[in-house]
Design an enzyme around this catalytic site. Structure first.
Site, PDB file in Angstrom:
ATOM      1  N   GLN A  50     -19.230 -40.275  -4.183  1.00  0.00           N
ATOM      2  CA  GLN A  50     -19.661 -39.925  -5.657  1.00  0.00           C
ATOM      3  C   GLN A  50     -19.662 -38.283  -5.960  1.00  0.00           C
ATOM      4  O   GLN A  50     -19.701 -37.587  -7.009  1.00  0.00           O
ATOM      5  CB  GLN A  50     -20.659 -40.632  -6.401  1.00  0.00           C
ATOM      6  CG  GLN A  50     -20.776 -41.938  -6.350  1.00  0.00           C
ATOM      7  CD  GLN A  50     -19.327 -42.413  -7.227  1.00  0.00           C
ATOM      8  OE1 GLN A  50     -18.897 -41.725  -8.115  1.00  0.00           O
ATOM      9  NE2 GLN A  50     -18.972 -43.765  -7.111  1.00  0.00           N
ATOM     10  N   CYS A  54     -22.575 -52.581  -6.105  1.00  0.00           N
ATOM     11  CA  CYS A  54     -22.778 -52.671  -4.909  1.00  0.00           C
ATOM     12  C   CYS A  54     -23.889 -51.970  -4.599  1.00  0.00           C
ATOM     13  O   CYS A  54     -24.103 -51.369  -3.633  1.00  0.00           O
ATOM     14  CB  CYS A  54     -21.656 -51.878  -4.152  1.00  0.00           C
ATOM     15  SG  CYS A  54     -20.076 -52.860  -4.334  1.00  0.00           S
ATOM     16  N   ASP A 104     -23.396 -39.844   2.500  1.00  0.00           N
ATOM     17  CA  ASP A 104     -22.619 -40.635   1.823  1.00  0.00           C
ATOM     18  C   ASP A 104     -22.099 -39.813   0.502  1.00  0.00           C
ATOM     19  O   ASP A 104     -22.650 -39.552  -0.515  1.00  0.00           O
ATOM     20  CB  ASP A 104     -22.837 -42.067   1.181  1.00  0.00           C
ATOM     21  CG  ASP A 104     -21.847 -42.777   0.135  1.00  0.00           C
ATOM     22  OD1 ASP A 104     -20.997 -42.168   0.001  1.00  0.00           O
ATOM     23  OD2 ASP A 104     -22.227 -43.711  -0.241  1.00  0.00           O
ATOM     24  N   LYS A 142     -11.299 -42.064  -4.956  1.00  0.00           N
ATOM     25  CA  LYS A 142     -12.321 -41.580  -5.956  1.00  0.00           C
ATOM     26  C   LYS A 142     -12.222 -40.140  -6.407  1.00  0.00           C
ATOM     27  O   LYS A 142     -12.814 -39.514  -7.213  1.00  0.00           O
ATOM     28  CB  LYS A 142     -13.822 -41.568  -5.552  1.00  0.00           C
ATOM     29  CG  LYS A 142     -14.423 -43.175  -5.280  1.00  0.00           C
ATOM     30  CD  LYS A 142     -15.674 -43.323  -5.106  1.00  0.00           C
ATOM     31  CE  LYS A 142     -16.266 -44.605  -4.399  1.00  0.00           C
ATOM     32  NZ  LYS A 142     -16.340 -45.685  -5.353  1.00  0.00           N
ATOM     33  N   HIS A 176     -25.423 -47.390  -1.661  1.00  0.00           N
ATOM     34  CA  HIS A 176     -24.384 -48.389  -1.832  1.00  0.00           C
ATOM     35  C   HIS A 176     -24.591 -49.090  -0.642  1.00  0.00           C
ATOM     36  O   HIS A 176     -24.906 -48.604   0.405  1.00  0.00           O
ATOM     37  CB  HIS A 176     -23.045 -47.578  -1.855  1.00  0.00           C
ATOM     38  CG  HIS A 176     -21.947 -48.142  -2.371  1.00  0.00           C
ATOM     39  ND1 HIS A 176     -21.276 -49.101  -1.330  1.00  0.00           N
ATOM     40  CD2 HIS A 176     -21.171 -48.436  -3.371  1.00  0.00           C
ATOM     41  CE1 HIS A 176     -20.220 -49.577  -1.970  1.00  0.00           C
ATOM     42  NE2 HIS A 176     -20.178 -49.204  -3.140  1.00  0.00           N
TER      43      HIS A 176
END
Lengths: 127, 399
Positions: free
Chosen positions: B198, B354, B195, B221, B117
């Site tokens: 998700q 993104c 990261d 999220k 991202h």
């Protein structure tokens, strides 16, 4: 054929513009915008530059402007989105032929795109 | 015990007042009622500045904040002093890039992957510019999966000091084998920043087992409010890193000439934190921990149903519905598809998500992404795909 939208092209699309003004559902508006999109001449790649890009659109959209020697404004435009291309042609038609008045049924998202494009065209016209 | 989707859905106030079919959950999820209640109740009944005052209300607020930190730590398999509250993943990654910059010098290499991202690219580019370090990248294969051969080869280069990598791709839903990758990095003395934006909703995370140095995620999220998230920094690393920002809360002593900083996590949390957000995040985490085992198989089943139906349409699928993410392209512009679905109250995402380098590598200008959450049901997916079919026909009919 030139990539600039001229009054001759506006005459060609007038029947669609009339139908658009009387469209009552988003399906009708969408179909007419897609039909309009087909009339927008393709913008040459060398005009798809940052200077001509409309910021804030969710899809890449360009609007180019020039004035002829006899001070006539010309517009050319492009977008990957066919709906956006239809909106672009609608706005350019309105700009070139002030007597065309629209009260088109547009959803919130189309309305926002419409305002952004309208602002860009207005800025050009003022420049 | 089976998953009760209706009960789960009822926990989200959004669905009580909206007929919108919301299938853009990889961008942000709807908010959990009890998390919003916790945020509201904290602001109304427990509001005082934390860590500063001795009166009971402030003690109560501080306890609530630190209990939220303990909950996040437990969620990630970390210690509370390794958890720093942030505004979200992006701030966590910026914090990492800023605080790590003293460890870098000219010629060092920061490894990124093509799956990242933008928020796991741009902070590193900025850090590289400040330090003279270089950015190098791990490509993806034709299907968007990481090229592990190149990853192994590049991790062994002596100039490589850090690997910044996503746990789960936000475009394709692919899960990277972070445990293996981090062990490989560790054996080459390469720092790892993961990261997890998700991943946290779908996978049970244990940072000790993953052996990463930094792991970051966002609350929005995972059913919590916007503007709250957290970053894990291993205790050993946190000890040597400088503060992120300067201000109140993060200092021991201040004179006009110099300041002495607190230890982690406080040295990374300048100013008054978003206490009610942290409390809400903790409540969302409790909810996820309670239901994740039940909803994860349900998401897989729902995604499988969506994949079966979408294969009947003239689209090119880019993945197999991993983590409830279904990405596809078709002969029409992605924006037009998402726009026309949106006109009919169906929210899906179109664009580069993104993740421009990944889209470029896959050779697409934009994709359409349907991302499912456990509160979505078969009727919604069916309606979405029905409207998608009509939309594709409409766009094909009018030329």
């Amino acid at each position: 054929m030139s990539y600039w939208v001229d009054k001759q092209l506006i005459v060609q699309i007038e029947p669609l513009l009339n139908q658009l003004e009387h469209a009552v559902s988003f399906q009708q508006v969408t179909k007419l915008l897609l039909q309009l999109a087909a009339y927008l001449p393709e913008l040459p790649e060398d005009l798809k530059i940052a200077k001509n890009e409309i910021e804030g659109c969710e899809t890449q959209t360009w609007l180019a402007y020039c004035k002829t020697d006899d001070n006539i404004s010309l517009y050319a435009a492009s977008s990957a989105s066919r709906i956006m291309r239809g909106l672009l042609l609608l706005l350019i038609a309105q700009q070139l032929q002030k007597e065309i008045k629209f009260t088109v049924l547009l959803s919130d998202s189309k309305q926002q795109a419409f305002y952004r494009l309208q602002k860009a065209i207005f800025n050009y016209a003022q420049s | 015990m089976g998953f009760d989707v209706q009960f789960f859905r009822e926990q989200f106030p959004f669905f009580q007042q909206s007929s919108i079919i919301y299938l853009d959950n990889a961008a942000t999820t709807q908010k959990l009622g009890v998390a919003l209640d916790a945020q509201y109740n904290h602001a109304i009944f427990c509001n005082a500045n934390v860590h500063r005052a001795a009166y009971p209300l402030a003690v109560k607020a501080t306890n609530a904040y630190e209990q939220a930190r303990e909950r996040v730590a437990h969620f990630l398999g970390a210690q509370p002093n390794e958890i720093i509250f942030t505004r979200g993943t992006t701030e966590g990654l910026n914090l990492a890039a800023f605080c790590l910059q003293e460890q870098f010098q000219e010629g060092d290499i920061i490894l990124l992957t093509t799956q990242e991202h933008h928020s796991n690219i741009v902070p590193w580019q900025q850090m590289a510019k400040r330090t003279g370090a270089k950015i190098d990248s791990i490509p993806v294969n034709a299907d968007g999966q990481l090229n592990m051969d190149v990853l192994r080869q590049k991790l062994s280069m002596p100039q490589v000091k850090l690997l910044a990598i996503t746990h789960v791709s936000n475009v394709l839903g692919f899960t990277n084998d972070i445990r293996y990758i981090c062990s490989l990095a560790k054996s080459n003395n390469v720092l790892t920043v993961v990261d997890g934006a998700q991943a946290v909703l779908h996978h049970k995370i244990n940072v000790s087992e993953l052996a990463c140095d930094i792991y970051t995620f966002s609350g929005h999220k995972m059913y919590a409010p916007d503007g709250i998230g957290a970053v894990y920094i291993s205790a050993a690393l946190a000890e040597i890193l400088p503060p992120f920002q300067g201000g109140g809360e993060m200092i021991h002593h201040v004179s006009l000439a110099k300041s002495e900083f607190k230890i982690s996590p406080y040295k990374f949390e300048a100013g008054t934190p978003y206490v009610s957000g942290a409390v809400a995040l903790a409540r969302a985490i409790e909810f996820i921990e309670k239901y994740r085992c039940q909803y994860q198989p349900y998401i897989e089943q729902l995604a499988m149903y969506a994949m079966t139906e979408i294969r009947k349409l003239p689209v090119q699928l880019l993945n197999n519905g991993e983590q409830g993410i279904i990405s596809f392209v078709c002969q029409h512009d992605a924006f037009d598809i998402a726009h026309l679905l949106g006109e009919q109250n169906i929210c899906v995402r179109a664009g580069k998500h993104c993740a421009e380098p990944l889209l470029n590598a896959l050779g697409h200008l934009s994709t359409i992404r349907i991302s499912l959450a456990p509160y979505n049901n078969k009727d919604e997916v069916s309606r979405c795909l029905g409207v998608l079919k009509e939309t594709l026909e409409l766009l094909s009919d009018i030329r």
